[in-house]
Design an enzyme around this catalytic site. Structure first.
Site, PDB file in Angstrom:
ATOM      1  CD  GLN A  78      42.813  37.351  39.628  1.00  0.00           C
ATOM      2  OE1 GLN A  78      43.777  37.452  40.522  1.00  0.00           O
ATOM      3  NE2 GLN A  78      42.635  38.567  39.135  1.00  0.00           N
ATOM      4  CG  PHE A  79      36.298  34.068  37.671  1.00  0.00           C
ATOM      5  CD1 PHE A  79      36.064  34.299  36.459  1.00  0.00           C
ATOM      6  CD2 PHE A  79      36.194  34.706  38.968  1.00  0.00           C
ATOM      7  CE1 PHE A  79      35.145  35.409  36.472  1.00  0.00           C
ATOM      8  CE2 PHE A  79      35.267  35.710  38.891  1.00  0.00           C
ATOM      9  CZ  PHE A  79      34.842  36.155  37.626  1.00  0.00           C
ATOM     10  CB  THR A  80      39.452  37.393  35.973  1.00  0.00           C
ATOM     11  OG1 THR A  80      40.772  37.714  36.822  1.00  0.00           O
ATOM     12  CG2 THR A  80      38.238  37.861  36.644  1.00  0.00           C
TER      13      THR A  80
END
Length: 152
Positions: A78-80
């Site tokens: 999850q890059f967010t």
């Protein structure tokens, strides 16, 4: 590396209506990779994850790890987790590692966790539109950052 760790009674990941990973009791781990991350960050975080004592013992105290209870891990990229929201209303993800770095680190984390746990870690699909279902147990949710080890 940043991680959001949730103690769950069950969790699953679905991509295009196909289940890519499913666990019963254990940890749902959302993981983000930063450009500066390396294998040292991954190894530190992996050790923390398998040894984190957030499961109840017979007295109801959080004294057991996912390893102690024979639990499982569902690992989701999850890059967010590296969203920057200081300026304006649209998040910037400039601190997140590019896919050519993040995906190998994500896969390496899954492999390393499997070795430490002694069983296959369930995973999502890097870069895919994933649907995550879970039941947070407690709720217990912990955030960790390998670049801020003194506070974690």
């Amino acid at each position: 590396m940043r991680a959001v760790i949730q103690r769950v009674t069950h969790a699953s990941c679905t991509v295009d209506e196909v289940c890519t990973g499913k666990i019963d009791a254990g940890l749902l781990v959302l993981i983000g990779v930063e450009e500066e991350d390396d294998s040292t960050d991954m190894q530190w975080l992996a050790q923390k994850l398998v040894n984190l004592r957030i499961f109840s013992d017979d007295a109801g105290l959080m004294n057991k790890s996912v390893q102690d209870i024979g639990g499982n891990i569902l690992l989701i990229s999850q890059f967010t987790l590296f969203a920057q929201t200081k300026k304006g209303n649209r998040p910037s993800f400039i601190r997140a590692a590019r896919p050519d770095k993040a995906n190998p680190m994500y896969l390496a984390m899954g492999k390393h966790l499997s070795e430490l746990l002694g069983k296959t870690v369930q995973m999502g699909v890097f870069g895919a539109d994933m649907k995550i279902d879970l039941r947070n147990d407690g709720p217990v949710t912990i955030i960790m950052n390998s670049k801020d080890k003194d506070n974690f």
